[in-house]
Structures are given as structure tokens and as C-alpha cells.
Design a protein around this motif. Structure first.
Motif, PDB file in Angstrom:
ATOM      1  N   LEU A  54       0.827  -1.208   0.000  1.00  0.00           N
ATOM      2  CA  LEU A  54       0.000   0.000   0.000  1.00  0.00           C
ATOM      3  C   LEU A  54       0.862   1.260   0.000  1.00  0.00           C
ATOM      4  O   LEU A  54       0.527   2.241  -0.672  1.00  0.00           O
ATOM      5  CB  LEU A  54      -0.938  -0.004   1.211  1.00  0.00           C
ATOM      6  CG  LEU A  54      -2.064  -1.029   1.196  1.00  0.00           C
ATOM      7  CD1 LEU A  54      -2.939  -0.881   2.434  1.00  0.00           C
ATOM      8  CD2 LEU A  54      -2.920  -0.906  -0.071  1.00  0.00           C
ATOM      9  N   TYR A  57       2.130   1.752  -3.459  1.00  0.00           N
ATOM     10  CA  TYR A  57       1.027   2.189  -4.324  1.00  0.00           C
ATOM     11  C   TYR A  57       0.753   3.687  -4.150  1.00  0.00           C
ATOM     12  O   TYR A  57       0.684   4.441  -5.143  1.00  0.00           O
ATOM     13  CB  TYR A  57      -0.219   1.368  -3.977  1.00  0.00           C
ATOM     14  CG  TYR A  57      -1.504   1.839  -4.601  1.00  0.00           C
ATOM     15  CD1 TYR A  57      -1.682   1.880  -5.984  1.00  0.00           C
ATOM     16  CD2 TYR A  57      -2.588   2.214  -3.796  1.00  0.00           C
ATOM     17  CE1 TYR A  57      -2.879   2.284  -6.548  1.00  0.00           C
ATOM     18  CE2 TYR A  57      -3.795   2.622  -4.348  1.00  0.00           C
ATOM     19  CZ  TYR A  57      -3.933   2.650  -5.725  1.00  0.00           C
ATOM     20  OH  TYR A  57      -5.119   3.055  -6.274  1.00  0.00           O
ATOM     21  N   VAL A  58       0.636   4.140  -2.919  1.00  0.00           N
ATOM     22  CA  VAL A  58       0.360   5.557  -2.653  1.00  0.00           C
ATOM     23  C   VAL A  58       1.521   6.423  -3.119  1.00  0.00           C
ATOM     24  O   VAL A  58       1.325   7.503  -3.695  1.00  0.00           O
ATOM     25  CB  VAL A  58       0.071   5.772  -1.154  1.00  0.00           C
ATOM     26  CG1 VAL A  58      -0.031   7.254  -0.825  1.00  0.00           C
ATOM     27  CG2 VAL A  58      -1.215   5.055  -0.750  1.00  0.00           C
ATOM     28  N   THR A  99      -5.502   5.026   5.347  1.00  0.00           N
ATOM     29  CA  THR A  99      -5.835   3.769   4.680  1.00  0.00           C
ATOM     30  C   THR A  99      -7.333   3.646   4.415  1.00  0.00           C
ATOM     31  O   THR A  99      -7.736   2.979   3.461  1.00  0.00           O
ATOM     32  CB  THR A  99      -5.351   2.566   5.502  1.00  0.00           C
ATOM     33  OG1 THR A  99      -5.869   2.668   6.852  1.00  0.00           O
ATOM     34  CG2 THR A  99      -3.832   2.521   5.574  1.00  0.00           C
ATOM     35  N   LEU A 102      -8.543   4.358   0.897  1.00  0.00           N
ATOM     36  CA  LEU A 102      -8.333   3.373  -0.163  1.00  0.00           C
ATOM     37  C   LEU A 102      -9.532   2.441  -0.326  1.00  0.00           C
ATOM     38  O   LEU A 102      -9.620   1.722  -1.322  1.00  0.00           O
ATOM     39  CB  LEU A 102      -7.068   2.564   0.135  1.00  0.00           C
ATOM     40  CG  LEU A 102      -5.782   3.392   0.312  1.00  0.00           C
ATOM     41  CD1 LEU A 102      -4.594   2.478   0.564  1.00  0.00           C
ATOM     42  CD2 LEU A 102      -5.533   4.277  -0.897  1.00  0.00           C
ATOM     43  N   GLN A 108      -6.261   3.810  -9.135  1.00  0.00           N
ATOM     44  CA  GLN A 108      -5.181   4.789  -9.099  1.00  0.00           C
ATOM     45  C   GLN A 108      -5.679   6.168  -9.524  1.00  0.00           C
ATOM     46  O   GLN A 108      -5.237   7.191  -8.986  1.00  0.00           O
ATOM     47  CB  GLN A 108      -4.028   4.346  -9.993  1.00  0.00           C
ATOM     48  CG  GLN A 108      -4.375   4.234 -11.476  1.00  0.00           C
ATOM     49  CD  GLN A 108      -3.149   4.055 -12.362  1.00  0.00           C
ATOM     50  OE1 GLN A 108      -2.039   3.884 -11.865  1.00  0.00           O
ATOM     51  NE2 GLN A 108      -3.329   4.106 -13.677  1.00  0.00           N
ATOM     52  N   LEU A 111      -7.638   7.736  -6.604  1.00  0.00           N
ATOM     53  CA  LEU A 111      -6.709   8.192  -5.569  1.00  0.00           C
ATOM     54  C   LEU A 111      -5.983   9.446  -6.031  1.00  0.00           C
ATOM     55  O   LEU A 111      -5.766  10.383  -5.247  1.00  0.00           O
ATOM     56  CB  LEU A 111      -5.710   7.091  -5.232  1.00  0.00           C
ATOM     57  CG  LEU A 111      -4.677   7.421  -4.145  1.00  0.00           C
ATOM     58  CD1 LEU A 111      -5.366   7.779  -2.825  1.00  0.00           C
ATOM     59  CD2 LEU A 111      -3.714   6.254  -3.942  1.00  0.00           C
ATOM     60  N   ARG A 257      -1.959  -1.851  -6.670  1.00  0.00           N
ATOM     61  CA  ARG A 257      -2.073  -2.017  -5.227  1.00  0.00           C
ATOM     62  C   ARG A 257      -1.409  -3.328  -4.815  1.00  0.00           C
ATOM     63  O   ARG A 257      -1.452  -4.311  -5.515  1.00  0.00           O
ATOM     64  CB  ARG A 257      -3.538  -2.024  -4.803  1.00  0.00           C
ATOM     65  CG  ARG A 257      -4.228  -0.691  -5.081  1.00  0.00           C
ATOM     66  CD  ARG A 257      -5.661  -0.670  -4.661  1.00  0.00           C
ATOM     67  NE  ARG A 257      -5.822  -0.810  -3.230  1.00  0.00           N
ATOM     68  CZ  ARG A 257      -6.899  -0.443  -2.553  1.00  0.00           C
ATOM     69  NH1 ARG A 257      -7.922   0.083  -3.202  1.00  0.00           N
ATOM     70  NH2 ARG A 257      -6.991  -0.604  -1.266  1.00  0.00           N
TER      71      ARG A 257
END
Length: 257
Positions: A54, A57-58, A99, A102, A108, A111, A257
Motif C-alpha cells: 500500500l 502504491y500511494v 488507509t 483506499l 489509481q 486516488l 495495489r
């Protein structure tokens, strides 16, 4: 004293990236220091996620967004382990993502819509604007700069940054600032190669997640979800053009992710 107040306020007037008039009483250095100090405090108080996937990913989504910005500023990104459906960005290049977000931002692109919106608040100097308005209301212009170092004023300044959990109350962004961040954030995500239409999908998800928890628009400084979605829809033609240009330039984010 009144004359000094008026003259000082006039000299502090500037314009946002969209041409809106602003009164900014504090320097960029002042705001960066406040942002960094506040972020350090948050990292000490909040639980930070250790999920490598995670975090990666972020970080991937954020780096694609910040790569479009001028200059070589480094943005620190921290993923907080919390059920809050939230994210923020602070002056000084600090970004926090919870979190819980998400679970609502399902891709993506969605986000990127949130993080781009929060970065836009920083680019448009909305934090400086809020802190400045607070000081104009509370202590007057001439004492504002010196007062930023006082503990009580610093607490209200942190609230103006959106860190209300830490100081017991929150000063939210106004509707004009939210609309401005929506516009700039949509442009930012499109320029990075993220699909701007997913910003609308995100806010529909937000509306479903917060159903029954949001006050009527007239009782809130934030736009209702329907108003925000309509505003984003109106901005889509320009954003689609930026998106297609970015894709033609090879900007095709692939954050898994």
C-alpha cells in the motif's frame, strides 16, 4: 492604527492561480515551517502503516502527480493506518493519506483525484489564506507575523491547516477554495496521465460512503456532493484535452495495489 491595518492588508493582497484575490500575511518560509512542524507532530501521534504494498502504491500515485510540478521539490508521503476516509497536503511538501480512503478511492485514478485536490490546496496557498483570515479576525494585521510563534495562535493556525483533531476544532476550507482546488486538482491529475473522469466516480463513491452524514449545503462551508460533481463535470472538457495530451506524451501511470 486603523490606517496601518488597512495599508498592511492592501500590501498583502495577491492572486491565486485562478485569478481570485487573496490576502496572505505570512511568508512561504513561515508556512513551510508550520507545515513541517505539524506533520512531525502528526507522525508522532498517528499510527503509520507498515504495509509495503500500500505504501508503494500511494507513493507511486503521488510521484506521478508531483512530477508534473515545476521545480525539484521533494514531497514526503506518509500512509496513516486509520479508518478515516481522508488525505491532506501541507505547506513544505508533506502529504498524508489514510488507509480508510483506499476503501473508497477504488483505482489509481480516483486516488490521484484526491491527492491532486489536496496538492492543489497547497499550490493555491489556501493554508496561508486561512491562517491569515484567522489572524485578521483575532489579533489584527500588525501583530500577525510575531504571533505565529505563540502557542495559542499556533494552535489556531494548525486548525486552519485542517488539523482539527489535534487541537480540538477545525477550520474547514471555504467553498471558493474547494472549487478552486477541484479545478486545479483535476488539471493536475490529467496532466499526469490520470483519467479525470474518475474524479466524478470518486465523489459518487464519497456520497455513497457518507450518505446521511453530511449536513445540507447551506449549513456547510463545503459544497454538497451533487454540486461538486456538477462542477467537475463542467470542467471535464478542458481536463480531457490535457489528459489526451499527457497520454500522447507517454504519461501512462501504472500504479498497482
Amino acid at each position: 492604527m486603523i490606517l496601518a491595518f488597512v495599508l498592511g492588508a492592501l500590501t498583502a493582497c495577491t492572486q491565486s492561480p485562478t485569478g481570485r484575490s487573496q490576502v496572505l500575511l505570512f511568508s512561504e518560509n513561515d508556512m513551510q515551517q508550520l507545515g513541517e512542524q505539524s506533520f512531525t507532530q502528526l507522525k508522532e501521534q498517528e499510527r503509520i502503516s507498515t504495509d509495503r504494498g500500500l505504501n508503494r502504491y500511494v507513493q507511486c500515485v503521488t510521484s506521478q502527480l508531483t512530477a508534473t510540478l515545476p521545480g525539484a521539490n521533494q514531497w514526503e508521503v506518509v500512509l496513516f493506518d486509520s479508518e478515516q476516509i481522508n488525505a491532506f497536503a501541507l505547506p513544505g511538501g508533506n502529504i498524508g493519506v489514510y488507509t480508510g480512503l483506499l476503501k473508497v478511492a477504488n483505482s489509481q485514478d480516483q486516488l490521484a483525484a484526491v491527492i491532486g485536490h489536496e496538492i492543489a490546496h497547497v499550490l493555491a496557498r489556501h493554508s496561508n489564506e486561512r491562517v491569515s483570515r484567522t489572524q485578521l479576525a483575532n489579533i489584527g494585521l500588525t501583530a500577525a507575523d510575531a504571533a505565529l510563534g505563540q502557542s495559542g495562535v499556533r494552535a489556531s493556525a494548525m486548525a486552519a491547516l485542517g488539523l482539527g483533531v489535534q487541537v480540538g476544532y477545525l477550520l474547514p476550507y471555504g467553498r471558493e477554495q474547494e472549487a478552486e482546488a477541484d479545478k486545479l486538482g483535476l488539471q493536475l491529475m490529467a496532466q499526469a496521465g490520470f483519467d479525470p473522469e474518475q474524479a466524478i466516480a470518486l465523489w459518487r463513491n464519497m456520497a455513497a460512503a457518507e450518505s446521511g452524514n453530511q449536513p445540507p449545503e447551506l449549513l456547510s462551508t463545503h459544497p454538497a456532493h451533487g454540486t461538486r460533481i456538477q462542477g467537475l463535470s463542467d470542467l471535464l472538457p478542458e481536463a480531457r484535452t490535457l489528459y489526451m495530451q499527457a497520454r500522447a506524451q507517454g504519461k501512462q501511470p501504472a500504479c498497482d495495489r
